[in-house]
Motif scaffolding. Structure first.
Motif, PDB file in Angstrom:
ATOM      1  N   ILE A 154     -61.089  73.048   0.077  1.00 54.99           N
ATOM      2  CA  ILE A 154     -61.337  72.031  -1.163  1.00 54.99           C
ATOM      3  C   ILE A 154     -62.286  71.318  -2.013  1.00 54.99           C
ATOM      4  N   THR A 155     -63.140  70.957  -0.852  1.00 51.27           N
ATOM      5  CA  THR A 155     -64.180  70.302  -1.634  1.00 51.27           C
ATOM      6  C   THR A 155     -64.807  71.334  -2.117  1.00 51.27           C
ATOM      7  N   ALA A 156     -65.711  72.678  -2.115  1.00 50.54           N
ATOM      8  CA  ALA A 156     -66.533  73.510  -2.643  1.00 50.54           C
ATOM      9  C   ALA A 156     -64.845  73.459  -4.279  1.00 50.54           C
ATOM     10  N   ILE A 157     -63.610  74.040  -4.345  1.00 53.85           N
ATOM     11  CA  ILE A 157     -63.127  74.400  -5.773  1.00 53.85           C
ATOM     12  C   ILE A 157     -63.713  73.185  -6.748  1.00 53.85           C
ATOM     13  N   PRO A 158     -63.407  72.213  -6.646  1.00 56.96           N
ATOM     14  CA  PRO A 158     -64.192  70.997  -7.498  1.00 56.96           C
ATOM     15  C   PRO A 158     -65.678  71.287  -8.802  1.00 56.96           C
ATOM     16  N   GLU A 159     -66.089  71.267  -7.351  1.00 60.57           N
ATOM     17  CA  GLU A 159     -67.874  71.800  -7.302  1.00 60.57           C
ATOM     18  C   GLU A 159     -67.650  73.310  -8.497  1.00 60.57           C
ATOM     19  N   LEU A 160     -66.703  74.436  -7.905  1.00 62.55           N
ATOM     20  CA  LEU A 160     -66.752  75.531  -8.653  1.00 62.55           C
ATOM     21  C   LEU A 160     -66.426  75.493 -10.453  1.00 62.55           C
ATOM     22  N   LEU A 161     -64.951  74.713 -10.498  1.00 63.32           N
ATOM     23  CA  LEU A 161     -64.686  74.307 -11.503  1.00 63.32           C
ATOM     24  C   LEU A 161     -65.245  73.984 -13.001  1.00 63.32           C
ATOM     25  N   LEU A 163     -68.380  74.201 -13.178  1.00 63.78           N
ATOM     26  CA  LEU A 163     -69.310  75.163 -13.679  1.00 63.78           C
ATOM     27  C   LEU A 163     -68.765  76.011 -14.212  1.00 63.78           C
ATOM     28  N   LEU A 164     -67.426  76.235 -14.715  1.00 63.91           N
ATOM     29  CA  LEU A 164     -66.832  77.487 -15.312  1.00 63.91           C
ATOM     30  C   LEU A 164     -65.880  76.954 -16.474  1.00 63.91           C
ATOM     31  N   GLU A 165     -66.414  78.013 -17.691  1.00 64.71           N
ATOM     32  CA  GLU A 165     -65.520  77.609 -18.990  1.00 64.71           C
ATOM     33  C   GLU A 165     -64.637  77.921 -18.640  1.00 64.71           C
ATOM     34  N   LEU A 166     -62.965  77.122 -18.002  1.00 61.97           N
ATOM     35  CA  LEU A 166     -61.925  77.488 -18.105  1.00 61.97           C
ATOM     36  C   LEU A 166     -60.702  77.356 -19.730  1.00 61.97           C
ATOM     37  N   SER A 167     -61.298  76.921 -20.244  1.00 63.37           N
ATOM     38  CA  SER A 167     -60.216  76.046 -21.564  1.00 63.37           C
ATOM     39  C   SER A 167     -59.251  77.513 -22.069  1.00 63.37           C
ATOM     40  N   GLY A 168     -57.592  76.924 -22.582  1.00 64.17           N
ATOM     41  CA  GLY A 168     -57.175  77.767 -22.180  1.00 64.17           C
ATOM     42  C   GLY A 168     -56.837  79.230 -21.391  1.00 64.17           C
ATOM     43  N   SER A 169     -57.018  78.677 -20.054  1.00 62.57           N
ATOM     44  CA  SER A 169     -56.754  79.650 -18.863  1.00 62.57           C
ATOM     45  C   SER A 169     -55.189  79.364 -18.100  1.00 62.57           C
ATOM     46  N   LEU A 170     -55.016  79.788 -17.049  1.00 59.75           N
ATOM     47  CA  LEU A 170     -54.224  79.812 -16.258  1.00 59.75           C
ATOM     48  C   LEU A 170     -54.989  80.362 -14.792  1.00 59.75           C
ATOM     49  N   VAL A 171     -55.177  78.971 -13.833  1.00 63.15           N
ATOM     50  CA  VAL A 171     -55.911  79.241 -12.961  1.00 63.15           C
ATOM     51  C   VAL A 171     -55.058  79.104 -11.590  1.00 63.15           C
ATOM     52  N   THR A 172     -55.015  80.453 -10.934  1.00 57.86           N
ATOM     53  CA  THR A 172     -54.176  80.663  -9.661  1.00 57.86           C
ATOM     54  C   THR A 172     -54.956  79.941  -8.690  1.00 57.86           C
ATOM     55  N   ILE A 173     -54.125  79.722  -7.656  1.00 54.65           N
ATOM     56  CA  ILE A 173     -54.502  79.420  -6.565  1.00 54.65           C
ATOM     57  C   ILE A 173     -53.998  79.310  -5.250  1.00 54.65           C
ATOM     58  N   ASP A 174     -54.698  79.233  -3.656  1.00 53.82           N
ATOM     59  CA  ASP A 174     -53.413  79.757  -2.632  1.00 53.82           C
ATOM     60  C   ASP A 174     -53.226  78.311  -2.768  1.00 53.82           C
ATOM     61  N   ALA A 175     -52.589  77.550  -0.854  1.00 53.72           N
ATOM     62  CA  ALA A 175     -51.625  76.701  -0.949  1.00 53.72           C
ATOM     63  C   ALA A 175     -53.056  75.436  -0.195  1.00 53.72           C
ATOM     64  N   MET A 176     -54.443  76.597   0.075  1.00 54.85           N
ATOM     65  CA  MET A 176     -55.132  74.869   0.606  1.00 54.85           C
ATOM     66  C   MET A 176     -55.930  74.692  -0.902  1.00 54.85           C
ATOM     67  N   GLY A 177     -55.526  75.045  -1.893  1.00 52.54           N
ATOM     68  CA  GLY A 177     -55.971  74.308  -3.058  1.00 52.54           C
ATOM     69  C   GLY A 177     -55.605  73.778  -3.295  1.00 52.54           C
ATOM     70  N   CYS A 178     -53.882  73.174  -3.346  1.00 55.27           N
ATOM     71  CA  CYS A 178     -52.648  72.755  -3.598  1.00 55.27           C
ATOM     72  C   CYS A 178     -53.227  71.648  -3.827  1.00 55.27           C
ATOM     73  N   GLN A 179     -54.054  70.854  -4.583  1.00 53.84           N
ATOM     74  CA  GLN A 179     -54.642  69.033  -4.459  1.00 53.84           C
ATOM     75  C   GLN A 179     -54.397  68.517  -5.227  1.00 53.84           C
TER      76      GLN A 179
END
Length: 377
Positions: A154-161, A163-179
């Motif tokens: 939960i705390t690591a996901i925002p840090e990785l996000l 760093l990434l170039e995501l414009s226009g993407s659909l980001v998929t995450i399991d239930a732990m990332g549902c925050q």
């Protein structure tokens, strides 16, 4: 974009060693390590043996002022290397690679974690856990982030996000990332999210399940259209039947609307194996409007991160049995493996699995050069 561009970035890495006591050039040690892993080396002794047997070839490209490093030197350098710097170099390199590929404007980026089990073998520490990002369309790793021992994804996901170039993407995450914080971070990157919903979000989960219970009560007949789709297939010896329903008219006063969701979805999975069957229903929210068929496709593609990244790292790179632990060595070695995995994925001249591609690199110098795209050096 070749490995040559990546290796040129190695010269910018900060060398924390005492220059008076350092006989090996940091960038050259990194070059040797990546080449060795590409050719089948899975530990420090394997990397050293590769370098010894390929010393003549290496000297065509490197200066090797201190000769071939011993195994403990590779370990020590990886243990002291700043993982944040190395990770950023990897992400910048693969971003350049993707810019040269023809991908759809709505590519799916799957986020999921993997534990490097062998890294817990000594010193009473937990195994390191890496959060990975995978571009399902390109079949490439986009980046990774080590989950802190006293934290979770939960705390690591925002840090990785970040760093990434995501414009226009659909980001998929399991239930732990549902925050909500994570959903907001994805939207700020000009991307959309598709998040699995479970009981860790009680209000949202309760609302979504009630909506679909009412939907199914009011719609007894299913016909393939925008709001309903189904798939059949066979996975790991199981017969599977997937059915998906979506609701696109999310009301403004709903809990889902506070997440800025525009689609809620339910997927029923019926599976049977050896005469035994089971049924599972999973729920999702999405920040853009998707049809039932699009939700089915996206959720299926999410699990490519397990089959094409995590499974391959274990089977083709023997990652789970790697006992490296000292300093930052395990984290940096995990990144190096994904460098070589991307290089092998990018090459299409040999039709073989990753494990056999690694063997071919070790057996055939010309093929190794082809994968590295160093033929012009």
């Amino acid at each position: 974009m070749s490995a040559k561009a990546l290796f040129s970035k190695f010269t910018s890495l900060t060398d924390k060693r005492d220059p008076k006591k350092s006989t090996h050039i940091l960038a050259e040690v990194m070059f040797i390590s990546v080449c060795a892993i590409l050719c089948g080396a899975d530990d420090w002794n394997g990397i050293r043996l590769f370098a010894e047997h390929k010393e003549g070839w290496l000297r065509k490209h490197l200066t090797l002022p201190g000769g071939i490093p011993v195994a403990v030197t590779f370990n020590r350098i990886f243990a002291t290397l700043d993982p944040e710097e190395f990770r950023k170099i990897f992400i910048q390199w693969i971003r350049d690679v993707l810019s040269g590929l023809e991908l759809s404007d709505s590519k799916i980026v799957a986020l999921d974690g993997k534990t490097v089990k062998g890294s817990a073998w000594n010193k009473g520490k937990d195994a390191i856990h890496m959060l990975n990002a995978w571009c399902t369309e390109a079949g490439l790793s986009l980046g990774q982030y080590k989950v802190d021992e006293k934290s979770n994804e939960i705390t690591a996901i925002p840090e990785l996000l970040k760093l990434l170039e995501l414009s226009g993407s659909l980001v998929t995450i399991d239930a732990m990332g549902c925050q909500k914080k994570i959903a907001t971070a994805i939207l700020k990157k000009e991307a959309d999210y598709l998040l699995a919903v479970k009981g860790n979000q009680k209000k949202l989960y309760g609302e979504v399940t009630r909506l679909f219970d009412q939907y199914w009560q009011d719609n007894l007949e299913d016909a393939p259209d925008h709001y309903f789709a189904e798939q059949e297939g066979k996975e790991h010896g199981r017969m599977e039947h997937r059915r998906c329903w979506v609701i696109n008219d999310v009301t403004e006063d709903s809990n889902a609307a506070s997440w800025r969701a525009k689609t809620i979805a339910a997927i029923q999975l019926d599976s049977s194996k050896k005469g035994k069957g089971k049924t599972l229903i999973r729920y999702f929210i999405c920040s853009c409007q998707l049809s039932a068929a699009e939700v089915l496709q996206a959720t299926r593609k999410h699990w490519l991160i397990e089959n094409q990244l995590h499974w391959v790292l274990d089977v083709a790179f023997d990652e789970d049995r790697c006992r490296t632990r000292e300093g930052f060595a395990a984290e940096n070695l995990a990144v190096a493996r994904q460098v070589t995995l991307n290089l092998l994925k990018l090459d299409t001249t040999v039709k073989a699995g990753i494990k056999n591609k690694r063997k071919t690199c070790g057996w055939n110098e010309d093929y190794m050069m082809q994968v590295l795209k160093l033929v012009d050096l």
